[in-house]
Design a protein around this motif. Structure first.
Motif, PDB file in Angstrom:
ATOM      1  N   GLY A 257       1.064  -9.831 -27.117  1.00 19.78           N
ATOM      2  CA  GLY A 257      -0.193 -10.360 -26.621  1.00 19.78           C
ATOM      3  C   GLY A 257      -0.813  -9.463 -25.560  1.00 19.78           C
ATOM      4  N   ALA A 258      -2.025  -9.813 -25.145  1.00 15.66           N
ATOM      5  CA  ALA A 258      -2.723  -9.045 -24.111  1.00 15.66           C
ATOM      6  C   ALA A 258      -1.962  -9.140 -22.797  1.00 15.66           C
ATOM      7  CB  ALA A 258      -4.145  -9.592 -23.941  1.00 15.66           C
ATOM      8  N   ARG A 259      -1.782  -8.008 -22.147  1.00 12.00           N
ATOM      9  CA  ARG A 259      -1.049  -7.981 -20.883  1.00 12.00           C
ATOM     10  C   ARG A 259      -1.749  -7.089 -19.878  1.00 12.00           C
ATOM     11  NH1 ARG A 259       1.424  -4.905 -24.755  1.00 12.00           N
ATOM     12  NH2 ARG A 259       2.258  -2.859 -24.153  1.00 12.00           N
ATOM     13  N   ILE A 260      -1.615  -7.458 -18.617  1.00  9.13           N
ATOM     14  CA  ILE A 260      -2.239  -6.711 -17.517  1.00  9.13           C
ATOM     15  C   ILE A 260      -1.194  -6.436 -16.451  1.00  9.13           C
ATOM     16  CG2 ILE A 260      -3.912  -6.804 -15.625  1.00  9.13           C
ATOM     17  CD1 ILE A 260      -5.741  -8.424 -17.379  1.00  9.13           C
ATOM     18  N   ALA A 261      -1.174  -5.199 -15.984  1.00 13.05           N
ATOM     19  CA  ALA A 261      -0.342  -4.812 -14.841  1.00 13.05           C
ATOM     20  C   ALA A 261      -1.256  -4.512 -13.661  1.00 13.05           C
ATOM     21  CB  ALA A 261       0.510  -3.595 -15.181  1.00 13.05           C
ATOM     22  N   ILE A 262      -0.866  -4.998 -12.494  1.00  9.38           N
ATOM     23  CA  ILE A 262      -1.608  -4.741 -11.259  1.00  9.38           C
ATOM     24  C   ILE A 262      -0.665  -4.087 -10.260  1.00  9.38           C
ATOM     25  CG2 ILE A 262      -2.850  -5.762  -9.313  1.00  9.38           C
ATOM     26  CD1 ILE A 262      -4.448  -5.993 -11.816  1.00  9.38           C
ATOM     27  N   ILE A 263      -1.132  -3.019  -9.619  1.00 11.41           N
ATOM     28  CA  ILE A 263      -0.375  -2.356  -8.551  1.00 11.41           C
ATOM     29  C   ILE A 263      -1.144  -2.511  -7.247  1.00 11.41           C
ATOM     30  CG2 ILE A 263       0.579  -0.189  -7.688  1.00 11.41           C
ATOM     31  CD1 ILE A 263       0.670   0.807 -10.585  1.00 11.41           C
ATOM     32  N   ILE A 264      -0.488  -3.031  -6.238  1.00 11.63           N
ATOM     33  CA  ILE A 264      -1.069  -3.102  -4.897  1.00 11.63           C
ATOM     34  C   ILE A 264      -0.334  -2.088  -4.032  1.00 11.63           C
ATOM     35  CG2 ILE A 264      -1.483  -4.531  -2.863  1.00 11.63           C
ATOM     36  CD1 ILE A 264      -3.172  -5.267  -5.295  1.00 11.63           C
ATOM     37  N   GLY A 265      -1.071  -1.098  -3.518  1.00  9.24           N
ATOM     38  CA  GLY A 265      -0.464   0.012  -2.790  1.00  9.24           C
ATOM     39  C   GLY A 265      -0.719  -0.026  -1.295  1.00  9.24           C
ATOM     40  N   GLY A 266      -0.174   0.992  -0.637  1.00  8.07           N
ATOM     41  CA  GLY A 266      -0.331   1.113   0.813  1.00  8.07           C
ATOM     42  C   GLY A 266       0.606   0.227   1.597  1.00  8.07           C
ATOM     43  N   LEU A 267       1.647  -0.295   0.954  1.00 10.57           N
ATOM     44  CA  LEU A 267       2.563  -1.177   1.662  1.00 10.57           C
ATOM     45  C   LEU A 267       3.478  -0.372   2.579  1.00 10.57           C
ATOM     46  CD1 LEU A 267       3.523  -3.768  -1.078  1.00 10.57           C
ATOM     47  CD2 LEU A 267       1.648  -3.797   0.552  1.00 10.57           C
ATOM     48  N   GLY A 268       3.860  -1.011   3.679  1.00 10.35           N
ATOM     49  CA  GLY A 268       4.702  -0.364   4.669  1.00 10.35           C
ATOM     50  C   GLY A 268       3.919   0.173   5.846  1.00 10.35           C
ATOM     51  N   LEU A 269       2.622   0.395   5.672  1.00  9.31           N
ATOM     52  CA  LEU A 269       1.802   0.916   6.767  1.00  9.31           C
ATOM     53  C   LEU A 269       1.469  -0.179   7.774  1.00  9.31           C
ATOM     54  CD1 LEU A 269      -0.619   3.186   4.687  1.00  9.31           C
ATOM     55  CD2 LEU A 269       1.375   3.891   6.038  1.00  9.31           C
ATOM     56  N   SER A 270       1.211  -1.370   7.290  1.00  5.61           N
ATOM     57  CA  SER A 270       0.951  -2.536   8.133  1.00  5.61           C
ATOM     58  C   SER A 270       2.017  -3.579   7.865  1.00  5.61           C
ATOM     59  CB  SER A 270      -0.438  -3.124   7.850  1.00  5.61           C
ATOM     60  OG  SER A 270      -0.571  -4.423   8.403  1.00  5.61           O
ATOM     61  N   GLN A 271       2.744  -3.972   8.887  1.00  5.21           N
ATOM     62  CA  GLN A 271       3.792  -4.964   8.715  1.00  5.21           C
ATOM     63  C   GLN A 271       3.217  -6.304   8.257  1.00  5.21           C
ATOM     64  OE1 GLN A 271       7.315  -3.816   9.635  1.00  5.21           O
ATOM     65  NE2 GLN A 271       5.966  -2.115   9.122  1.00  5.21           N
TER      66      GLN A 271
ATOM     67  N   ALA B  35       3.442  -0.922  -4.357  1.00  7.25           N
ATOM     68  CA  ALA B  35       3.607   0.517  -4.128  1.00  7.25           C
ATOM     69  C   ALA B  35       3.701   0.785  -2.629  1.00  7.25           C
ATOM     70  CB  ALA B  35       2.433   1.292  -4.731  1.00  7.25           C
ATOM     71  N   PHE B  36       4.727   1.516  -2.232  1.00  2.84           N
ATOM     72  CA  PHE B  36       4.978   1.797  -0.824  1.00  2.84           C
ATOM     73  C   PHE B  36       4.554   3.215  -0.468  1.00  2.84           C
ATOM     74  CE2 PHE B  36       7.577  -1.870  -1.524  1.00  2.84           C
ATOM     75  CZ  PHE B  36       7.580  -2.539  -0.303  1.00  2.84           C
ATOM     76  N   ALA B  37       3.924   3.346   0.696  1.00  2.00           N
ATOM     77  CA  ALA B  37       3.522   4.653   1.220  1.00  2.00           C
ATOM     78  C   ALA B  37       4.705   5.261   1.969  1.00  2.00           C
ATOM     79  CB  ALA B  37       2.330   4.502   2.157  1.00  2.00           C
ATOM     80  N   PRO B  38       5.035   6.530   1.724  1.00  2.00           N
ATOM     81  CA  PRO B  38       6.217   7.118   2.365  1.00  2.00           C
ATOM     82  C   PRO B  38       6.080   7.243   3.876  1.00  2.00           C
ATOM     83  CG  PRO B  38       4.957   8.799   1.209  1.00  2.00           C
ATOM     84  CD  PRO B  38       4.367   7.483   0.823  1.00  2.00           C
ATOM     85  N   GLY B  39       4.851   7.193   4.388  1.00  2.00           N
ATOM     86  CA  GLY B  39       4.654   7.268   5.822  1.00  2.00           C
ATOM     87  C   GLY B  39       4.769   5.933   6.529  1.00  2.00           C
ATOM     88  N   GLY B  40       5.130   4.883   5.808  1.00  2.00           N
ATOM     89  CA  GLY B  40       5.241   3.552   6.400  1.00  2.00           C
ATOM     90  C   GLY B  40       6.487   3.389   7.247  1.00  2.00           C
ATOM     91  N   ASN B  41       6.609   2.219   7.849  1.00  3.77           N
ATOM     92  CA  ASN B  41       7.731   1.910   8.724  1.00  3.77           C
ATOM     93  C   ASN B  41       8.631   0.857   8.077  1.00  3.77           C
ATOM     94  OD1 ASN B  41       6.746   3.546  10.951  1.00  3.77           O
ATOM     95  ND2 ASN B  41       5.192   1.962  11.254  1.00  3.77           N
ATOM     96  N   SER B  42       9.914   0.902   8.439  1.00  6.35           N
ATOM     97  CA  SER B  42      10.905  -0.080   7.961  1.00  6.35           C
ATOM     98  C   SER B  42      10.871  -0.194   6.438  1.00  6.35           C
ATOM     99  CB  SER B  42      10.641  -1.454   8.594  1.00  6.35           C
ATOM    100  OG  SER B  42      10.606  -1.382   9.997  1.00  6.35           O
ATOM    101  N   LEU B  43      10.719   0.924   5.758  1.00  6.28           N
ATOM    102  CA  LEU B  43      10.516   0.889   4.308  1.00  6.28           C
ATOM    103  C   LEU B  43      11.717   0.323   3.556  1.00  6.28           C
ATOM    104  CD1 LEU B  43       8.591   4.198   3.509  1.00  6.28           C
ATOM    105  CD2 LEU B  43       7.706   1.900   3.888  1.00  6.28           C
ATOM    106  N   SER B  44      12.924   0.653   4.007  1.00  2.00           N
ATOM    107  CA  SER B  44      14.096   0.144   3.302  1.00  2.00           C
ATOM    108  C   SER B  44      14.149  -1.381   3.382  1.00  2.00           C
ATOM    109  CB  SER B  44      15.368   0.757   3.894  1.00  2.00           C
ATOM    110  OG  SER B  44      16.506   0.300   3.201  1.00  2.00           O
ATOM    111  N   ARG B  45      13.856  -1.914   4.551  1.00  2.30           N
ATOM    112  CA  ARG B  45      13.870  -3.371   4.707  1.00  2.30           C
ATOM    113  C   ARG B  45      12.785  -4.015   3.860  1.00  2.30           C
ATOM    114  NH1 ARG B  45      11.026  -6.734   8.220  1.00  2.30           N
ATOM    115  NH2 ARG B  45      10.297  -4.969   9.463  1.00  2.30           N
TER     116      ARG B  45
ATOM    117  N   GLN C  83       4.368   5.814  -3.561  1.00  2.00           N
ATOM    118  CA  GLN C  83       3.179   6.670  -3.550  1.00  2.00           C
ATOM    119  C   GLN C  83       3.516   8.024  -2.943  1.00  2.00           C
ATOM    120  OE1 GLN C  83       0.786   3.399  -1.592  1.00  2.00           O
ATOM    121  NE2 GLN C  83      -0.774   4.147  -2.996  1.00  2.00           N
ATOM    122  N   VAL C  84       3.023   9.092  -3.559  1.00  2.00           N
ATOM    123  CA  VAL C  84       3.267  10.448  -3.078  1.00  2.00           C
ATOM    124  C   VAL C  84       1.932  11.055  -2.665  1.00  2.00           C
ATOM    125  CG1 VAL C  84       4.061  12.764  -3.697  1.00  2.00           C
ATOM    126  CG2 VAL C  84       5.304  10.751  -4.529  1.00  2.00           C
TER     127      VAL C  84
END
Length: 395
Positions: free
Chosen positions: A165-179, A196-206, A221-222
């Protein structure tokens, strides 16, 4: 003639029990007792059927133990991967890991024995990195293929129905920059939506662990060079066309080591870099060698990412729409976001699937969360980005 035994109830006056003690010791079974026994058996059988009905195959065995708690996921990620010579090439390995050790205050943990026949992670283990898919490096823990060929793309992908059936994927990026925005996205968005996580974010592993516990598929994100660089600057360790191949790979590995448990990478900006086949080739080779997917954010018509990905055997997906353009404004307008989401629905019905990308603005999170609660009723399945990727190795 057979001898008749038992109480002669017919000769006893009504209401009189000649031998109550004997009856209590279980002399002759009465019709009432038989009915009670049959009812008890029926109740027990029904209870057993209900308890087993919802149990699927490959249910992990859970055992309460009183041994010390294992290291946290960050410590697990920093441990070296098992030697390829430790078992036959390609043979699956069962492993025993503790679930949510940091949430156990009783001194007793729960151990889950993972089924080695399962390709992906069990949902309760989704926040724990698979040590067989980690390579230790000077940059930190890097994703790597298992000797048998299993990839991070396979292991960390979220399951979906597999229907046509019809399917949609959504990516929300920029995570990790703002807690605040990161927590808001994890809490408000359906688990089918990819984060999607930005590599410059904080506490990324958590944050990665929190997102995976909530059921989200994760990508990284690269930062890549846009036109107008450095005035338009994606951030630290940007891959640029003026940098040597070795340095770009060093910067890429720095980004790849920032988190674990992700299925692939997506460019952040990068219109100039992704248009340069000479610089994209070694980057895509590295991504493919590590068993990752590449997602093109769809903002540049000059991108050569698709051709490079298919050439290098990299799972690939390209976004059909940026769902929250801001233009000259600081934040997107919900009405415009809904228009872009409507367009994704039209594409999905015509082609079978669609992919949209957005950023962790409050307006985007709230609008997508509301839309996601209603879209299934219109015959659209929400899926992770891995479900719409073209995988050359699956052909």
């Amino acid at each position: 003639m057979a001898k008749i035994t038992g109480n002669r109830d017919i000769d006893r006056p009504l209401g009189k029990d000649a031998s109550p003690a004997k009856a209590r010791r279980g002399g002759v079974l009465t019709a009432e007792r038989v009915l009670v026994a049959l009812a008890a058996i029926a109740i027990l059988g029904t209870s057993a059927a209900i308890s087993l009905r919802d149990r699927g195959f490959r249910v992990p065995v859970q055992v309460a133990v009183s041994e010390p708690v294992e290291p946290a996921p960050d410590a697990i990620a920093s441990q070296p991967a098992p030697s390829p010579d430790a078992r036959p090439q390609g043979a699956p390995s069962a492993s025993i890991v503790r679930v949510n050790p940091d949430e156990d205050d009783s001194g007793e943990g729960v151990i889950v024995i993972r089924d080695p026949s399962a390709i992906g992670q069990h949902p309760r283990l989704a926040h724990l990195p698979d040590r067989a898919l980690i390579e230790e490096s000077e940059s930190g823990p890097l994703p790597v293929r298992e000797p048998g060929g299993r990839r991070p793309f396979d292991a960390y992908a979220r399951a979906w129905s597999g229907t046509r059936g019809a399917r949609i994927a959504i990516i929300i990026g920029g995570l990790g920059l703002s807690q605040t925005a990161t927590q808001r996205a994890i809490d408000a968005l359906r688990p089918e939506i990819t984060l999607a996580f930005a590599p410059g974010g904080n506490s990324l592993s958590r944050w990665m662990q929190t997102a995976r516990r909530a059921g989200h598929e994760v990508i990284l994100q690269v930062p890549m060079e846009p036109f107008g660089y450095p005035n338009e600057n994606p951030g630290r360790n940007t891959l640029t066309v003026g940098t040597s191949e070795d340095e770009n790979l060093h910067r890429l590995r720095w980004a790849l080591a920032r988190i674990t448990n992700y299925t692939g990478v997506m460019n952040y900006m990068g219109a100039r870099f992704t248009a340069d086949a000479g610089h994209m080739t070694p980057v895509m080779s590295e991504i493919g060698a590590r068993g990752l997917m590449y997602v093109d954010d769809g903002t540049s018509a000059r991108s050569v990412a698709e051709a490079m990905a298919l050439q290098k055997g990299v799972p690939f997906a390209a976004a059909d729409a940026l769902i929250d353009p801001t233009g000259d404004r600081r934040t997107p307008v919900p009405a415009e976001i809904l228009k872009r989401l409507d367009e994704l629905e039209r594409i999905a019905r015509a082609r079978g699937y669609a992919l949209g990308t957005g950023s962790a603005f409050d307006e985007t999170i709230d609008t997508v969360a509301g839309w996601a609660r209603e879209v299934t009723a219109r015959g659209i399945e929400l899926v992770p980005v891995s479900a719409v990727a073209v995988d050359p190795e699956a052909r």
